[in-house]
Design an enzyme around this catalytic site. Sequence first.
Site, PDB file in Angstrom:
ATOM      1  N   HIS A 129       0.980  -1.085   0.037  1.00 39.41           N
ATOM      2  CA  HIS A 129      -0.075  -0.082  -0.046  1.00 39.41           C
ATOM      3  C   HIS A 129       0.926   1.059  -0.049  1.00 39.41           C
ATOM      4  O   HIS A 129       2.176   1.388   0.403  1.00 39.41           O
ATOM      5  CB  HIS A 129      -0.905   0.240   1.282  1.00 39.41           C
ATOM      6  N   ASP A 206       3.646  -4.534   8.092  1.00 40.98           N
ATOM      7  CA  ASP A 206       2.293  -3.709   8.075  1.00 40.98           C
ATOM      8  C   ASP A 206       0.948  -4.892   8.084  1.00 40.98           C
ATOM      9  O   ASP A 206       0.763  -5.424   7.224  1.00 40.98           O
ATOM     10  CB  ASP A 206       2.132  -2.926   6.534  1.00 40.98           C
ATOM     11  N   GLN A 209      -4.105  -5.200   6.970  1.00 35.74           N
ATOM     12  CA  GLN A 209      -5.035  -6.127   6.384  1.00 35.74           C
ATOM     13  C   GLN A 209      -5.161  -7.597   6.792  1.00 35.74           C
ATOM     14  O   GLN A 209      -6.055  -8.292   6.618  1.00 35.74           O
ATOM     15  CB  GLN A 209      -4.941  -6.351   4.828  1.00 35.74           C
ATOM     16  N   LYS A 232     -10.166  -1.059  10.786  1.00 37.34           N
ATOM     17  CA  LYS A 232     -10.560  -2.308   9.980  1.00 37.34           C
ATOM     18  C   LYS A 232     -10.739  -3.508  10.658  1.00 37.34           C
ATOM     19  O   LYS A 232     -10.848  -4.726  10.086  1.00 37.34           O
ATOM     20  CB  LYS A 232      -9.139  -2.495   9.196  1.00 37.34           C
ATOM     21  N   CYS A 370      -4.792   2.288  -3.662  1.00 36.97           N
ATOM     22  CA  CYS A 370      -3.646   2.975  -3.165  1.00 36.97           C
ATOM     23  C   CYS A 370      -2.316   1.914  -3.012  1.00 36.97           C
ATOM     24  O   CYS A 370      -1.517   1.756  -2.403  1.00 36.97           O
ATOM     25  CB  CYS A 370      -3.759   3.381  -1.348  1.00 36.97           C
TER      26      CYS A 370
END
Length: 412
Positions: A129, A206, A209, A232, A370
């Site tokens: 991202h 990261d 997600q 999220k 993104c």
Amino acid sequence: MKVASSEIKFDVESIRKDFPILSREVNGKPLVYFDNAATSQTPRQVIDAIVDYYSRYNANIHRGVHTLSQEATDAYEAARRKIQKHFNAAKSHEIIFTSGTTNAINLVASGFSTLLQEGDEVIVSALEHHSNIVPWQMLCEKTGAKLKVIPMNDQGMLRMDEFQKLLSEKTKLVFVNHVSNALGTVNPIGDIIKSAHKVGAAVLVDGAQAAPHIKADVQELDVDFYVVSAHKMCGPTGVGVLYGKEEWLKKLPPYQGGGEMIATVTFEKTTYADLPHKFEAGTPNICGGIAFGAALDYMNKIGFEAIAAYEHELLEYATEKLLEIENLRIYGTSAEKTAVISFNIGEIHPYDIGTIIDKLGIAVRTGHHCAQPVMDYYKIPGTVRASFAFYNTKEEIDSFVEAVKRAKNMLS
Ligand code: C6P
């Protein structure tokens, strides 16, 4: 013991009752919300935690001797401990509240500007991202370090053979996502961390997600930094977390200066507070932090194994149904995937499909998500992305597939 998904009784109808928004209509049709990778929906239990905070004990924290301030401080710090326990961090002060994943990555990148120099190398993946690309490019501009990229293949998986070739004693930092937001690929972060550590490089993962679907154990992974956003995973927007190993957080300089992050201030010299406060300047998103804790309680009560198994069923069901549509191509076909389907139909622009199915009450994301380098790899402007959560149903997938077929007929 691994439990087969069919053995798990997943009471989705009762779960759906916890989410007030799921009973609304959009454009006269029942809402079908398949944009969960952008932001998830909020259960009543989290909404109640927010209302309770503002109704009963809204106050600034770590500052007041009065009861309200102490209650708010206790609840905020209890949330930090819940997050620590969830990710199995060794110490609660390794959990730094941020405004989200983007903010957490910028905090680390800014800190590394004092630790890198010309000739150093940092490694990113082709699946990132923009939040996990741009702050590091800015860091490289500042320090003269070189950015190297792990390439991807047609299935949307990282080329681990190429990753091994990029590693050397010059490598200081590797930053990759646990799960790709554009394709849903689950990356082999365990192997990446082990290999990076062999050459002495730190690793930032990261987890934006991954966190809604996979419970990461930061100690077992031996990851140096792991970052997530609450919104999220059934929490509110504007709050997230940086997990950092204590030794790294001690080494990095503060990100922002201000109240609460200091030990002493004079005009001659300021000394900084201990962790975690060193990285938490100013009044934080107190209610957000507390609500993030409530969201983790909610998801853990359902159970991450049950969530993953149910979402996998949804993914398989939707993939099969969508592939019946002629000329539909799914991008991202790794065997290890979360419940995300990115697709296009022939030359039809993804935006047109998204707009038509919105008229039928269906929310998906369209565009580059993104993650422009991923789109560039496939030489496409973007995709339609349907991302499922544990409160979605097969009936919703049926409505979605019918809507996509209708859009295709209108646009071909
Ligand atoms: N992805 C999506 O629709 P923030 O905005 O800071 O909460 O999260 C940024 C971010 C970082 N990394 C990954 C892997 C992400 O998916 C996101 C957010 C959303 O895919 C909004 S762009």
